[in-house]
Design a protein around this motif. Structure first.
Motif, short mmCIF file in Angstrom:
data_model
loop_
_atom_site.label_atom_id
_atom_site.label_comp_id
_atom_site.label_asym_id
_atom_site.label_seq_id
_atom_site.Cartn_x
_atom_site.Cartn_y
_atom_site.Cartn_z
N ARG A 79 7.22 8.59 5.62
CA ARG A 79 6.04 9.41 5.29
C ARG A 79 6.22 10.12 3.95
O ARG A 79 5.32 10.11 3.11
N THR B 123 1.43 -5.03 2.78
CA THR B 123 1.91 -3.65 2.69
C THR B 123 1.60 -3.09 1.30
O THR B 123 1.13 -1.96 1.16
N LEU C 84 -2.06 -2.17 1.02
CA LEU C 84 -2.41 -0.95 1.74
C LEU C 84 -1.90 0.31 1.04
O LEU C 84 -2.56 1.34 1.05
N PRO D 259 -5.14 1.47 -2.91
CA PRO D 259 -6.00 2.65 -3.11
C PRO D 259 -5.62 3.48 -4.33
O PRO D 259 -6.48 4.01 -5.03
N ARG E 33 -3.74 9.59 4.14
CA ARG E 33 -4.61 8.48 4.55
C ARG E 33 -3.87 7.15 4.43
O ARG E 33 -3.99 6.28 5.29
N ILE E 34 -3.10 6.99 3.35
CA ILE E 34 -2.33 5.76 3.18
C ILE E 34 -1.24 5.68 4.24
O ILE E 34 -1.00 4.62 4.81
N TRP E 35 -0.60 6.81 4.52
CA TRP E 35 0.43 6.83 5.55
C TRP E 35 -0.15 6.36 6.89
O TRP E 35 0.46 5.57 7.61
N GLN E 36 -1.35 6.81 7.22
CA GLN E 36 -1.97 6.40 8.49
C GLN E 36 -2.19 4.89 8.54
O GLN E 36 -2.18 4.29 9.62
N SER E 37 -2.37 4.26 7.38
CA SER E 37 -2.63 2.82 7.37
C SER E 37 -1.38 1.98 7.56
O SER E 37 -1.48 0.80 7.93
N VAL E 38 -0.20 2.55 7.31
CA VAL E 38 1.03 1.75 7.42
C VAL E 38 1.98 2.22 8.51
O VAL E 38 2.92 1.52 8.86
N ARG E 39 1.74 3.40 9.07
CA ARG E 39 2.68 3.89 10.11
C ARG E 39 2.45 3.10 11.40
O ARG E 39 1.34 2.68 11.72
#
Length: 196
Positions: A81, A153, A156, A160, A187-193
């Motif tokens: 994160r 990855t 994602l 952005p 927002r990017i973290w939510q897409s890859v976590r």
């Protein structure tokens, strides 16, 4: 390095610096470059093979500098994160602080010279992208980050930020890099976590 090699390296740097200045001023042409860099067209062809070869070398240099700043920020991070946050912030900071280089990187994918010089670009990007993948791998193995093929990855995480930078560089008044640095990392973290 021999004196001749040193002079050659200095000429290459002078040409690339002049090319970046001319691109930012909207006047990157062979005649302007030869005049500003103080080199002959023969010297330019000797060092770069062609005008497009010079532009590919400039792209590789600018992209390398951008990726170096991103990799350095990422490698200082311990968690996935905080790594995503550091990467986003480093990319946006580079865009703002190194505007001419960022502008060249973001304008060039639409230029026709890149495909013919894909090997040169890959040589500049490859080792840096490998460091990003190596940093990410333990976080994927631990289940903290979703396992995807590297290009997805990258899309994602970098997509952005690159689009935000491209629009800011193009003068879009609705884009604020400081706001992007606050909003995008989570927002990017939510897409890859990986969702538990």
């Amino acid at each position: 390095m021999s004196p001749k090699q040193r002079r050659g390296a200095e000429t290459v740097e002078r040409v690339l610096n002049a090319a970046l200045d001319l691109h930012e001023a909207g006047d990157l042409s062979m005649s302007a470059l030869v005049g500003d860099a103080g080199v002959s067209s023969g010297s330019l062809y000797h060092h770069f093979g062609s005008f497009d070869g010079m532009r590919a070398a400039l792209y590789a240099r600018c992209m390398g500098e951008l990726l170096d700043s991103v990799v350095e920020a990422l490698e200082r991070s311990r968690t996935a994160r905080t790594g995503v946050r550091a990467l986003v912030e480093a990319y946006l900071r580079f865009t703002e602080e190194r505007r001419p280089a960022a502008h060249f990187v973001h304008a060039s994918p639409y230029a026709g010279f890149l495909p013919a010089h894909a090997d040169r670009i890959a040589a500049a990007k490859g080792p840096r992208m490998a460091r990003i993948a190596a940093w990410l791998a333990p976080h994927v193995e631990s289940g903290e980050v979703i396992g995807l093929p590297d290009p997805f990855t990258e899309m994602l995480v970098i997509g952005p930020v690159a689009e935000t930078s491209r629009r800011w560089l193009a003068g879009d008044p609705s884009i604020d890099l400081a706001a992007a640095a606050r909003i995008l990392p989570d927002r990017i973290w939510q897409s890859v976590r990986a969702v538990p």
